[in-house]
Enzyme design. Structure first.
Site, PDB file in Angstrom:
ATOM      1  CG  PHE A 154      -1.905   1.181   1.139  1.00 28.36           C
ATOM      2  CD1 PHE A 154      -3.066   1.093   0.396  1.00 28.36           C
ATOM      3  CD2 PHE A 154      -1.616   2.379   1.769  1.00 28.36           C
ATOM      4  CE1 PHE A 154      -3.939   2.174   0.283  1.00 28.36           C
ATOM      5  CE2 PHE A 154      -2.477   3.471   1.667  1.00 28.36           C
ATOM      6  CZ  PHE A 154      -3.644   3.364   0.917  1.00 28.36           C
ATOM      7  CG  ASP A 245       5.329   3.577   1.973  1.00 30.37           C
ATOM      8  OD1 ASP A 245       5.320   4.179   3.069  1.00 30.37           O
ATOM      9  OD2 ASP A 245       4.344   3.515   1.220  1.00 30.37           O
ATOM     10  CE  LYS A 274      -1.377   5.316   7.683  1.00 29.67           C
ATOM     11  NZ  LYS A 274      -0.960   4.885   6.342  1.00 29.67           N
TER      12      LYS A 274
HETATM   13  C1  LIG Z   1      -1.176   5.192   4.967  1.00 30.96           C
HETATM   14  C2  LIG Z   1      -0.082   4.813   4.058  1.00 30.96           C
HETATM   15  C3  LIG Z   1       0.208   5.564   2.908  1.00 30.96           C
HETATM   16  C4  LIG Z   1      -0.636   6.727   2.474  1.00 30.96           C
HETATM   17  O1  LIG Z   1      -0.565   7.784   3.362  1.00 30.96           O
HETATM   18  P1  LIG Z   1      -1.592   9.009   3.227  1.00 30.96           P
HETATM   19  O2  LIG Z   1      -1.131   9.972   4.262  1.00 30.96           O
HETATM   20  O3  LIG Z   1      -2.960   8.456   3.479  1.00 30.96           O
HETATM   21  O4  LIG Z   1      -1.461   9.527   1.840  1.00 30.96           O
HETATM   22  C5  LIG Z   1       1.289   5.192   2.146  1.00 30.96           C
HETATM   23  N1  LIG Z   1       2.049   4.138   2.474  1.00 30.96           N
HETATM   24  C6  LIG Z   1       1.805   3.388   3.561  1.00 30.96           C
HETATM   25  C7  LIG Z   1       2.707   2.234   3.890  1.00 30.96           C
HETATM   26  C8  LIG Z   1       0.719   3.691   4.386  1.00 30.96           C
HETATM   27  O5  LIG Z   1       0.454   2.924   5.452  1.00 30.96           O
END
Ligand SMILES: *Cc1c(COP(=O)(O)O)cnc(C)c1O
Length: 424
Positions: A154, A245, A274
């Site tokens: 994700f 990420d 986050k």
């Molecule tokens: C939540 C998340 C995103 C997206 O972050 P947003 O602030 O909602 O754009 C990207 N990568 C990972 C691994 C995430 O958990």
């Protein structure tokens, strides 16, 4: 925990009081992008939140791994209050001292040499993708660079990051997607090497590999050390960039400052969001010195790195360090997983596995039974505990990093009751 005493706000400056919460009226005014649980939260303190009916919940969602310091933490209250009274937003046309201080903290506590600030995880990943493409064109001389990402990953909801995301359910209905991405199975080194060779022959060369150290949304799946170490070797051999990420797992969540520290490797680029602002919107793109290929004008964000977001994020970083919250994440995470394994033992027909690092833990249900994580989440709400699924079969536990042993114990009892209810 003692909350700060705030000076009273003059009545004429207060926003109009909100009328009683009306979910039907909300649903008429707000776009229909989210499925919501039928409760409205209006107040929080520490690891607890209260809904508009006055019911109390233990918050093991924390805004989805975001409220690092829980709710109404005195350090955040102080940083927010002080910075809004001083200067909240200007522009990157000028030097912003708070931004420099936050960048310094992040590079002093990671393998990165420089930081760029934006507002969200998706935006940070967009920056990583642009940086990788610029590297491919200017350093590697690749005409059609491809970024490999993993199945079940994700990376966000913008067009490029939803293309990078290896889950068709998030892409359905939004074609044409962005070219230049290719998905491979996670933790499968043979598949990855075969794909790199295959793409090389097709003259769509791989410029970067973008992965999560532990897949959060995709089911709380930790990366394997040997897999990531081999990827690091491949990247070094071929001059390919390794992008991690760290949006969900960074900032102490896994019991280390960054998720990659659990794997014994360093990325060339990583992203954070986050947990970085403890719930105040901020994202960061971090990279090694090669990122100076970004020239003035190459990338920008109006709100990115403003004094307000940076001062608050810096207070989160400093509190993480001062209060030893990363050690707390390790210890409370172990306590939680031990307790969940004891619960798994009680329901051997329902629960397949408990796994995770630090304070990101998944409880996976058996594939062959009908029970879903969503049903347990609903039952847990009834028991005064907020949880979030990570896919249909995995319950995710991502409490604030300030969570106490007593709160973990209380959550375990609530989970036990919720599972007893749905399996009865
Ligand atoms: C939540 C998340 C995103 C997206 O972050 P947003 O602030 O909602 O754009 C990207 N990568 C990972 C691994 C995430 O958990």
């Amino acid at each position: 925990m003692v909350l700060l005493q705030h000076p009273p706000i003059p009545a004429e400056l207060l926003a109009e009081p909100m009328s009683a919460f009306d979910a039907a009226e909300f649903d008429r005014a707000v776009m229909t992008t989210y499925g919501r649980y039928p409760l409205a939260l209006e107040r929080g303190a520490g690891c607890r939140v209260w809904d508009t009916e006055g019911r109390e919940y233990l918050d093991f969602v924390a805004g989805i791994a975001t409220c690092t310091l829980g709710h109404a933490h005195p350090a955040m209250v102080a940083a927010v209050t002080q910075q809004i009274q001083t200067l909240h937003h200007v522009s990157n046309l000028y030097y912003i001292p708070e931004q420099g201080a936050l960048a310094r903290w992040l590079i002093d506590h990671s393998c990165a040499d420089r930081a760029f600030f934006c507002n969200s995880g998706a935006e940070a990943n967009e920056g990583a993708i642009k940086l990788a493409r610029k590297y491919a064109h200017t350093v590697l001389g690749i005409e059609f660079p491809v970024i490999l990402t993993a199945h079940a990953s994700f990376h966000g909801r913008t067009l490029a990051t939803v293309t990078a995301t290896g889950q068709p359910k998030y892409q359905k209905g939004f074609s044409p997607l962005v070219p230049g991405f290719h998905h491979v199975p996670y933790n499968d080194i043979a598949a990855l090497e075969a794909t790199i060779d295959h793409l090389d022959q097709a003259e769509r060369q791989v410029a970067a590999i973008m992965l999560e150290a532990l897949q959060g949304e995709g089911g709380v799946r930790p990366g394997e050390r040997a897999y990531f170490q081999r990827i690091r070797e491949i990247c070094d051999e071929k001059g390919i960039l390794l992008i991690l990420d760290e949006v969900q797992v960074g900032m102490g969540r896994t019991g280390k400052v960054w998720g990659y520290e659990n794997l014994g490797i360093e990325p060339d680029i990583f992203t954070s969001a986050k947990g970085l602002g403890g719930g105040i919107p901020i994202g960061a793109l971090l990279a090694k010195e090669f990122c100076s290929i970004f020239q003035p004008g190459d990338h920008a964000s109006t709100f990115g790195g403003n004094p307000f977001a940076c001062a608050v994020a810096l207070s989160v970083c400093q509190t993480l360090e001062r209060d030893n919250l990363i050690v707390n994440a390790q210890e409370r995470g172990e306590q939680l997983r031990q307790g969940l394994r004891a619960i798994a033992h009680k329901y051997p027909d329902s629960i397949a596995e408990v796994r995770g690092w630090g304070l990101i833990t998944g409880l996976e249900l058996k594939a062959e039974i009908a029970l879903t994580a969503g049903e347990i989440v609903k039952a847990a709400i009834g028991e005064g505990l907020l949880l979030v699924p990570a896919g249909p079969k995995v319950l995710r536990f991502v409490p604030p990093l300030i969570v106490t042993a007593a709160e973990i114990e209380q959550a375990l009892q609530a989970v036990d009751r919720a599972i007893a209810t749905v399996t009865a």
